[in-house]
Scaffold this motif. Structure first.
Motif, PDB file in Angstrom:
ATOM      1  N   GLY A 152      33.412   4.487 -24.894  1.00  7.22           N
ATOM      2  CA  GLY A 152      34.137   3.977 -23.735  1.00  7.22           C
ATOM      3  C   GLY A 152      35.574   4.469 -23.720  1.00  7.22           C
ATOM      4  O   GLY A 152      35.868   5.598 -24.087  1.00  7.22           O
ATOM      5  N   GLY A 153      36.471   3.580 -23.289  1.00  4.40           N
ATOM      6  CA  GLY A 153      37.879   3.929 -23.268  1.00  4.40           C
ATOM      7  C   GLY A 153      38.283   4.716 -22.040  1.00  4.40           C
ATOM      8  O   GLY A 153      37.481   4.966 -21.133  1.00  4.40           O
ATOM      9  N   PRO A 154      39.539   5.154 -21.976  1.00  9.87           N
ATOM     10  CA  PRO A 154      40.063   5.834 -20.785  1.00  9.87           C
ATOM     11  C   PRO A 154      39.424   7.181 -20.492  1.00  9.87           C
ATOM     12  O   PRO A 154      39.496   7.668 -19.362  1.00  9.87           O
ATOM     13  CB  PRO A 154      41.557   5.995 -21.093  1.00  9.87           C
ATOM     14  N   SER A 155      38.774   7.798 -21.480  1.00  7.58           N
ATOM     15  CA  SER A 155      38.140   9.108 -21.279  1.00  7.58           C
ATOM     16  C   SER A 155      36.653   8.996 -20.969  1.00  7.58           C
ATOM     17  O   SER A 155      35.978  10.006 -20.786  1.00  7.58           O
ATOM     18  CB  SER A 155      38.329   9.992 -22.517  1.00  7.58           C
ATOM     19  N   ALA A 156      36.129   7.772 -20.883  1.00  2.49           N
ATOM     20  CA  ALA A 156      34.690   7.580 -20.687  1.00  2.49           C
ATOM     21  C   ALA A 156      34.261   7.977 -19.284  1.00  2.49           C
ATOM     22  O   ALA A 156      34.959   7.724 -18.311  1.00  2.49           O
ATOM     23  CB  ALA A 156      34.324   6.134 -20.951  1.00  2.49           C
ATOM     24  N   VAL A 157      33.094   8.608 -19.197  1.00  3.05           N
ATOM     25  CA  VAL A 157      32.435   8.902 -17.917  1.00  3.05           C
ATOM     26  C   VAL A 157      30.984   8.436 -17.976  1.00  3.05           C
ATOM     27  O   VAL A 157      30.562   7.572 -17.212  1.00  3.05           O
ATOM     28  CB  VAL A 157      32.507  10.398 -17.552  1.00  3.05           C
ATOM     29  N   ALA A 158      30.174   9.017 -18.886  1.00  2.76           N
ATOM     30  CA  ALA A 158      28.769   8.637 -18.981  1.00  2.76           C
ATOM     31  C   ALA A 158      28.229   8.980 -20.360  1.00  2.76           C
ATOM     32  O   ALA A 158      28.622   9.988 -20.964  1.00  2.76           O
ATOM     33  CB  ALA A 158      27.941   9.348 -17.914  1.00  2.76           C
ATOM     34  N   VAL A 159      27.338   8.142 -20.873  1.00  2.00           N
ATOM     35  CA  VAL A 159      26.572   8.407 -22.084  1.00  2.00           C
ATOM     36  C   VAL A 159      25.119   8.461 -21.636  1.00  2.00           C
ATOM     37  O   VAL A 159      24.549   7.455 -21.226  1.00  2.00           O
ATOM     38  CB  VAL A 159      26.791   7.311 -23.138  1.00  2.00           C
ATOM     39  N   SER A 160      24.504   9.646 -21.679  1.00  3.75           N
ATOM     40  CA  SER A 160      23.274   9.871 -20.930  1.00  3.75           C
ATOM     41  C   SER A 160      21.985   9.709 -21.726  1.00  3.75           C
ATOM     42  O   SER A 160      21.111   8.946 -21.339  1.00  3.75           O
ATOM     43  CB  SER A 160      23.300  11.262 -20.286  1.00  3.75           C
ATOM     44  N   ARG A 161      21.831  10.435 -22.840  1.00  2.00           N
ATOM     45  CA  ARG A 161      20.504  10.474 -23.460  1.00  2.00           C
ATOM     46  C   ARG A 161      20.612  10.814 -24.938  1.00  2.00           C
ATOM     47  O   ARG A 161      21.390  11.695 -25.334  1.00  2.00           O
ATOM     48  CB  ARG A 161      19.644  11.505 -22.734  1.00  2.00           C
ATOM     49  N   LEU A 162      19.802  10.137 -25.762  1.00  2.22           N
ATOM     50  CA  LEU A 162      19.758  10.377 -27.199  1.00  2.22           C
ATOM     51  C   LEU A 162      18.450  11.069 -27.554  1.00  2.22           C
ATOM     52  O   LEU A 162      17.378  10.666 -27.092  1.00  2.22           O
ATOM     53  CB  LEU A 162      19.877   9.051 -27.953  1.00  2.22           C
ATOM     54  N   VAL A 163      18.530  12.111 -28.395  1.00  5.37           N
ATOM     55  CA  VAL A 163      17.346  12.845 -28.838  1.00  5.37           C
ATOM     56  C   VAL A 163      17.451  13.089 -30.336  1.00  5.37           C
ATOM     57  O   VAL A 163      18.528  13.014 -30.927  1.00  5.37           O
ATOM     58  CB  VAL A 163      17.200  14.195 -28.096  1.00  5.37           C
ATOM     59  N   GLY A 164      16.298  13.389 -30.962  1.00  8.60           N
ATOM     60  CA  GLY A 164      16.264  13.677 -32.381  1.00  8.60           C
ATOM     61  C   GLY A 164      15.831  15.097 -32.666  1.00  8.60           C
ATOM     62  O   GLY A 164      15.213  15.765 -31.821  1.00  8.60           O
ATOM     63  N   GLY A 165      16.145  15.579 -33.864  1.00  8.52           N
ATOM     64  CA  GLY A 165      15.771  16.926 -34.283  1.00  8.52           C
ATOM     65  C   GLY A 165      15.880  17.057 -35.788  1.00  8.52           C
ATOM     66  O   GLY A 165      16.203  16.085 -36.487  1.00  8.52           O
TER      67      GLY A 165
END
Length: 383
Positions: A152-165
């Protein structure tokens, strides 16, 4: 069809696929899918909310939440070896107020272990309060501590998707500086990489990242670049961590293209997104991207955004779920010729409604959420 209280003994639903616009394949096509619905356990009086799924450690995993009649939510993770009988996994939010009320939206698998991404809006400005969850040795999941500014914070826009590898986990998203990623070898803690050369915005384009996958020894991240004219251009980046990342624009579309879901295959990556007034499938072969086909169309009277909500490979067939701006739809077929098939239950776009898909081999797991009840559907794709 009413979805509330779907019984475990519900008969399979036979669905015939109809013809949709697709590049290079204009003959009628029929594909019969026999869907079977499975109920998910939830506290008495609550409804299941389903948002994401994967195959991990020899079983299906579905993430989301449960909601009581007043709309109060609690995070939930369900697991099943056969897609028919489901059990909940134990979650420990610790002392995180928002994690205890989160809706889990994305799940990744690395070395047979889960990591999950979720959020709950709140605080003075109602912004999403994001948290990740890591699977412990006993199979339960615990929310990882994170400073507010990490997601979050003042630079936040979006947190979209988590993937593994093979190297762990990656989250694709966007900061004020443009497309960004978060990485973790274990699922907690995550490290933010923002303002990274090749991935972040420049004076010529603004970038955002929506999905990712591990391919050919490095991460591929996909999303969009917005040029000075405001045109949205589907973009893929390859690299890792602090980079540098190598961007590539995807061809097609005279007005808009988006890269929204990334599907790794043995032959290389496939990308599904919007292509002008319809939807497109792109492939990367020999270092160059090609528009394989187009399918479906955006509803001309749409009141909501058109986008791809899920994509996966079942055997040799690509499957995709998408919003045409009015309702969710489903398409399947070879990458150079997807056709539309009916969903086992109609879902209109809006509110808490969602549709997405995951696959394992030739098995296909479909998640539908009408805003009244989330349901898991299972079928097998005939090669």
């Amino acid at each position: 069809m009413k979805l509330r209280g779907v019984p475990a003994t519900m008969l399979g639903v036979a669905v015939a696929a109809g013809l949709s616009g697709c590049g290079g394949h204009h003959e009628p096509a029929e594909a019969a899918l026999s869907w079977r619905a499975a109920p998910l356990p939830a506290p008495a009086g609550d409804r299941a909310m389903v948002r994401g799924a994967t195959w991990c450690g020899g079983r299906w995993v579905v993430v989301g939440a449960t909601a009581d009649p007043r709309g109060r939510t609690r995070p939930a993770v369900w697991a099943s070896a056969d897609g028919k009988r489901w059990a909940t996994l134990r979650l420990d939010p610790g002392d995180d107020y928002y994690a205890a009320r989160a809706i889990l939206g994305s799940v990744g698998c690395a070395h047979g272990r889960l990591a999950v991404l979720g959020a709950k809006s709140g605080g003075a400005h109602g912004n999403p309060r994001t948290a990740t969850w890591r699977q412990l040795n006993d199979g339960s999941l615990a929310a990882g501590p994170a400073r507010f500014e990490l997601y979050g914070g003042p630079s936040a826009v979006a947190v979209s998707r988590l993937v593994g590898g093979p190297r762990g986990y990656l989250i694709a998203g966007t900061r004020a500086s443009g497309a960004a990623v978060w990485t973790s070898p274990t699922g907690s803690p995550f490290r933010l990489h923002e303002g990274t050369r090749g991935l972040a915005s420049t004076s010529r384009v603004r970038t955002q990242a929506l999905d990712a996958a591990w391919l050919r020894g490095e991460w591929t991240v996909i999303g969009d670049s917005i040029d000075r004219t405001g045109r949205l251009i589907a973009t893929a980046w390859t690299g890792s961590g602090d980079g540098p990342w190598r961007p590539a624009r995807l061809p097609g579309g005279s007005t808009i293209t988006t890269a929204e879901r990334l599907v790794p295959t043995a032959a290389g990556p496939l990308v599904v997104g919007v292509d002008d007034g319809g939807f497109g499938v792109w492939s990367e072969r020999g270092g160059g991207w090609t528009l394989e086909s187009t399918f479906g169309r955006v509803d001309p009277g749409a009141t909501s955004a058109a986008y791809v909500s899920g994509a996966a490979l079942a055997g040799s067939r690509l499957v995709a779920t998408y919003s045409d701006g009015e309702r969710y739809r489903f398409a399947l077929g070879p990458p150079d010729g997807l056709v539309e098939a009916a969903l086992p239950a109609p879902v209109t776009v809006g509110g808490d409604r969602s549709v997405t898909v995951a696959t394992h081999g030739s098995e296909l797991l479909l998640l539908t959420d009408t805003g009244r009840q989330g349901v898991v559907w299972l079928t097998r794709i005939q090669r």
